[in-house]
Structure formats: C-alpha cells, structure tokens
Motif scaffolding. Structure first.
Motif, mmCIF file in Angstrom:
data_model
loop_
_atom_site.group_PDB
_atom_site.id
_atom_site.type_symbol
_atom_site.label_atom_id
_atom_site.label_comp_id
_atom_site.label_asym_id
_atom_site.label_seq_id
_atom_site.Cartn_x
_atom_site.Cartn_y
_atom_site.Cartn_z
ATOM 1 N N THR A 212 -4.545 -6.986 -5.275
ATOM 2 C CA THR A 212 -4.195 -5.771 -6.008
ATOM 3 C C THR A 212 -4.779 -4.527 -5.339
ATOM 4 O O THR A 212 -4.157 -3.457 -5.349
ATOM 5 C CB THR A 212 -4.673 -5.850 -7.466
ATOM 6 N N GLY A 213 -5.965 -4.671 -4.752
ATOM 7 C CA GLY A 213 -6.580 -3.529 -4.091
ATOM 8 C C GLY A 213 -5.731 -3.000 -2.949
ATOM 9 O O GLY A 213 -5.542 -1.776 -2.813
ATOM 10 N N PHE A 214 -5.178 -3.911 -2.142
ATOM 11 C CA PHE A 214 -4.366 -3.461 -1.016
ATOM 12 C C PHE A 214 -2.974 -3.005 -1.457
ATOM 13 O O PHE A 214 -2.382 -2.141 -0.811
ATOM 14 C CB PHE A 214 -4.284 -4.546 0.053
ATOM 15 N N LYS A 215 -2.457 -3.553 -2.541
ATOM 16 C CA LYS A 215 -1.197 -3.039 -3.083
ATOM 17 C C LYS A 215 -1.380 -1.589 -3.551
ATOM 18 O O LYS A 215 -0.540 -0.722 -3.291
ATOM 19 C CB LYS A 215 -0.708 -3.910 -4.245
ATOM 20 N N LEU A 216 -2.501 -1.325 -4.246
ATOM 21 C CA LEU A 216 -2.784 0.026 -4.711
ATOM 22 C C LEU A 216 -3.058 0.969 -3.543
ATOM 23 O O LEU A 216 -2.642 2.135 -3.556
ATOM 24 C CB LEU A 216 -3.974 0.014 -5.669
ATOM 25 N N LEU A 217 -3.748 0.457 -2.523
ATOM 26 C CA LEU A 217 -4.022 1.281 -1.341
ATOM 27 C C LEU A 217 -2.725 1.643 -0.629
ATOM 28 O O LEU A 217 -2.570 2.774 -0.129
ATOM 29 C CB LEU A 217 -4.957 0.522 -0.400
ATOM 30 N N HIS A 218 -1.779 0.688 -0.584
ATOM 31 C CA HIS A 218 -0.469 0.970 -0.006
ATOM 32 C C HIS A 218 0.226 2.099 -0.777
ATOM 33 O O HIS A 218 0.737 3.051 -0.171
ATOM 34 C CB HIS A 218 0.405 -0.294 -0.039
ATOM 35 N N LEU A 219 0.231 2.011 -2.100
ATOM 36 C CA LEU A 219 0.871 3.052 -2.917
ATOM 37 C C LEU A 219 0.167 4.395 -2.753
ATOM 38 O O LEU A 219 0.820 5.450 -2.715
ATOM 39 C CB LEU A 219 0.884 2.634 -4.382
ATOM 40 N N LEU A 220 -1.153 4.363 -2.661
ATOM 41 C CA LEU A 220 -1.897 5.602 -2.442
ATOM 42 C C LEU A 220 -1.497 6.241 -1.117
ATOM 43 O O LEU A 220 -1.269 7.463 -1.040
ATOM 44 C CB LEU A 220 -3.400 5.301 -2.447
ATOM 45 N N LEU A 221 -1.389 5.407 -0.083
ATOM 46 C CA LEU A 221 -1.065 5.914 1.248
ATOM 47 C C LEU A 221 0.360 6.439 1.346
ATOM 48 O O LEU A 221 0.597 7.523 1.893
ATOM 49 C CB LEU A 221 -1.275 4.794 2.277
ATOM 50 N N VAL A 222 1.327 5.674 0.823
ATOM 51 C CA VAL A 222 2.731 5.993 1.087
ATOM 52 C C VAL A 222 3.378 6.864 0.007
ATOM 53 O O VAL A 222 4.426 7.466 0.258
ATOM 54 C CB VAL A 222 3.573 4.712 1.271
ATOM 55 N N LEU A 223 2.758 6.955 -1.187
ATOM 56 C CA LEU A 223 3.383 7.738 -2.256
ATOM 57 C C LEU A 223 2.441 8.764 -2.894
ATOM 58 O O LEU A 223 2.794 9.944 -2.995
ATOM 59 C CB LEU A 223 3.939 6.808 -3.340
ATOM 60 N N VAL A 224 1.268 8.324 -3.340
ATOM 61 C CA VAL A 224 0.412 9.234 -4.109
ATOM 62 C C VAL A 224 -0.034 10.430 -3.278
ATOM 63 O O VAL A 224 0.145 11.598 -3.687
ATOM 64 C CB VAL A 224 -0.815 8.475 -4.661
ATOM 65 N N ILE A 225 -0.608 10.189 -2.102
ATOM 66 C CA ILE A 225 -1.046 11.300 -1.250
ATOM 67 C C ILE A 225 0.127 12.155 -0.807
ATOM 68 O O ILE A 225 0.076 13.398 -0.908
ATOM 69 C CB ILE A 225 -1.849 10.767 -0.045
ATOM 70 N N PRO A 226 1.241 11.567 -0.296
ATOM 71 C CA PRO A 226 2.391 12.413 0.065
ATOM 72 C C PRO A 226 2.933 13.229 -1.112
ATOM 73 O O PRO A 226 3.326 14.394 -0.926
ATOM 74 C CB PRO A 226 3.417 11.396 0.574
ATOM 75 N N LEU A 227 2.968 12.648 -2.308
ATOM 76 C CA LEU A 227 3.453 13.395 -3.480
ATOM 77 C C LEU A 227 2.544 14.589 -3.783
ATOM 78 O O LEU A 227 3.027 15.687 -4.089
ATOM 79 C CB LEU A 227 3.539 12.480 -4.695
ATOM 80 N N PHE A 228 1.242 14.378 -3.699
ATOM 81 C CA PHE A 228 0.285 15.453 -3.979
ATOM 82 C C PHE A 228 0.414 16.580 -2.955
ATOM 83 O O PHE A 228 0.483 17.768 -3.314
ATOM 84 C CB PHE A 228 -1.130 14.874 -3.970
ATOM 85 N N ILE A 229 0.454 16.203 -1.668
ATOM 86 C CA ILE A 229 0.549 17.215 -0.606
ATOM 87 C C ILE A 229 1.909 17.916 -0.653
ATOM 88 O O ILE A 229 1.997 19.142 -0.500
ATOM 89 C CB ILE A 229 0.328 16.575 0.775
#
Length: 367
Positions: free
Chosen positions: A200-217
């Motif tokens: 689950t940690g790496f699934k969440l890290l993937h989402l953080l990398l590919v969606l959450v950070i790009p959405l914020f920026i």
C-alpha cells in the motif's frame, strides 16, 4: 530432460560459456548498461521536471508523456533484468531497483516478478498456468478458452486491450494478488503487516508522484485538473501499448498452445516447449532493439533468463546455429512478419478456431 534434448542442452551451454570466457565477461549488466539506466533515469526525471514547470496544458502533457515513456523504458531495460536477478549481482539490490523504477507505472514489482518468472516462464502458453493468458471473457488468447461472439472483432479492438494492460495490472491484477484471489496466494509473497505496508505504501507513493503533486503544481500554474488526469491516463495507455507491441506477438506468431496436462506432465521437454511457444524477431532499424531491452529476442530470453539482455544478440546466433544441427524449430521474424502472424492468430481465435478439431496443425500459423 528428455534424451533428445540432452545433446542440445550440453552444446548450448558449452558455447554460451565459451562466449563469456572468450570475452572475459559475466552474465550481469556492464558499465554501458548502467550508463543507459542512468541516462533513462535522468530522462524520466527531466520529463517530470518539465511538466511541473509548464504554464500551459500542451507543455504539461508533453513533459508528462516523456516522464512516463522514460519510466516505461526503465522497466523494459532495468526492471525486467532485475526481476530475473541479472541486472546487479545482489538480489536485495535488484529488489530495491525494481521498487524504484516501477513507481511511474504503478505496477507492484514483487507480484509482477512472481507472475512473470514463476508462472509465465515456467508455463508459457499452458492454459490455467500461464497467468499472462488468463481467460477474461473479452480477449481470447488460447484455443482452450471459451469463444464469444464479440471476439470475432478482437483483431480490430486489440490495441485498446493493449493500451489498458498496464493499468489493469496495476489496479486489478496487483490487488487481486494482494487479496489472495489468484494462484499467487500460494507463494506467500509480501506476507503479513509488513507486506501490506510495502504494497500500500508504494501504491500511495505512485499516486503521490503521478497525480497528487502534478495536480497541486498544475493548479498553481492555472492548468486544469482535467489536463493532469488526461495526461496520466493517456500516457499510461501509450506506454502500455508500446510494451504489449513488444511482447505479445512473440507468444502468438505460429505458436503452440497447450491445455493443462491431466497427469501433470507436458508432452515435450523444456527446450522443445520454449521453441514451440516463442520466437525471436528484429525491428527496423535494428539499433532500436538496444532500447527495447532486447525483448524482441524473446525466445532467446526464455532460454537464457539468467543472462542480462546485452548478451541476447550473441546468444541468439548460438541458438540459431545449434537449432539447425539438433532439429529445433528456431524462428526469427521481421517485425512486419510478426504483426502479420499476430493478426492471423487473433482472427483465428476470434473466429473460434480450435486445433483439436482442425486438420493440418495450428490454423493460425498458416499464411
């Protein structure tokens, strides 16, 4: 191993080892391979940085696509070898590298490794055992699977299936494996709370990398969330299509398929099985194979999974020469021939053809 394969096995291993000894070489990645991995990593990071510094949608998409495609090439050139423990000598180092380079695609490397090494390599084109060709009701990949009327069009809609394959692995296969809904539950992969934490940690890290950070920026740069989500989906689908174009035809073109043996024993030995279920092919121009992780030399990979892909061209020449001497049906196609054979196969499977009732062998292998 059947007696008829012993001589081929001995000759193949003798020539392969002689090749290594003549070069003073080893089976793992060399300096050039490591530099290529570094270059692809830098390209992946550069694509990510480019997309996050853009103030318009098209610029964002271009950088994002570069990021995902470079990530895909990292998986083809690095993770695949690391999964076979031949990128570096250390198993632990290979596992760490696999974790890192699979982040852009979101595929869990441990479950993928077991599916690929433990099932596909061991049981290629064997119904119920090769998990790459599991029956799904949408796409018929084996004559032993149920035919449905819509499958007559699968030679037309297969690129859509190809585009969805990697996302399907990341969000359906991986979670099915994690929840014990597949044969992988018997392997004990990622056990207990620690396994859940890693998964689950790496699934969440993937989402953080590919969606959450790009959405914020992107929001700060006045780029809509729709552009970010579309960039994610389209880039993943393009990368998925590329990988499938490299792989699937190698196990379809003029290939044999087998039902699960009732007595637990295949009708032929390991070498003959691999020659019957895989082939090599060459891209045009030929230098492209260096960036394909040599996956085009797929039969060679199946015969030498414990060798880094940089050796495949030399090994393929050894295999071709010995196959002719020992009566093994070595096949090496052009990419055009591979695509033609792939379409022939998909049409035959879509029409419900079955080699158990057809005369003259496999109907999809006929011109």
């Amino acid at each position: 191993m059947p007696d008829g394969e012993q001589a081929f096995h001995r000759a193949l291993n003798q020539q392969a080892l002689a090749y290594l000894q003549a070069r003073g070489d080893h089976r793992y990645a060399d300096g050039v391979s490591l530099l290529k991995a570094v270059a692809l990593t830098m390209l992946c990071v550069a694509g990510y940085a480019i997309c996050l510094t853009q103030y318009n949608g098209w610029g964002f998409f271009g950088g994002y696509l570069l990021f995902v495609l470079a990530g895909m090439l990292l998986n083809v050139n690095v993770n695949h070898d690391a999964s076979h423990n031949v990128f570096l000598r250390s198993t632990r180092a290979n596992r760490i590298i696999s974790r890192l380079v699979t982040l852009p695609l979101g595929v869990d490397p441990d479950y993928w490794r077991i599916r690929h090494v433990g099932f596909h390599h061991r049981y290629a084109n064997v119904e119920h055992y090769d998990l790459d060709t599991q029956e799904n009701g949408i796409f018929r990949q084996s004559p032993y699977q149920k035919h449905r009327p819509h499958m007559r069009y699968q030679h037309l809609y297969w690129p859509l299936i190809a585009a969805l394959s990697l996302p399907y692995i990341a969000w359906i296969f991986d979670w099915s494996d994690r929840l014990g809904k597949t044969p992988l539950k018997l392997t004990g992969a990622l056990p207990g709370k620690r396994g859940w934490a890693i998964f689950t940690g790496f699934k969440l890290l993937h989402l953080l990398l590919v969606l959450v950070i790009p959405l914020f920026i992107a929001h700060a740069h006045h780029i809509s969330a729709g552009v970010v989500i579309a960039s994610y989906l389209i880039s993943q689908m393009i990368a998925s299509t590329f990988v499938v174009f490299l792989l699937l035809g190698t196990h379809w073109a003029q290939a044999e398929f087998y039902d699960a043996p009732s007595q637990g024993k295949m009708p032929q030995g390991w070498y003959k099985h691999n020659f019957a279920t895989a082939c090599d092919w060459h891209p045009t121009p030929l230098w492209l194979e260096k960036w394909f992780g040599m996956l085009n030399l797929h039969l060679t990979h199946h015969l030498f999974p414990g060798w880094h892909h940089r050796h495949y061209p030399a090994l393929a020449k050894i295999i071709a020469g010995l196959a002719a001497e020992h009566g093994m049906p070595y096949r090496c196609l052009s990419y055009r021939e591979l695509m033609r054979e792939q379409q022939t196969f998909l049409r035959a499977m879509g029409n419900g053809d079955d080699p158990r009732t057809a005369e003259g062998g496999n109907p999809w292998s006929q011109p």
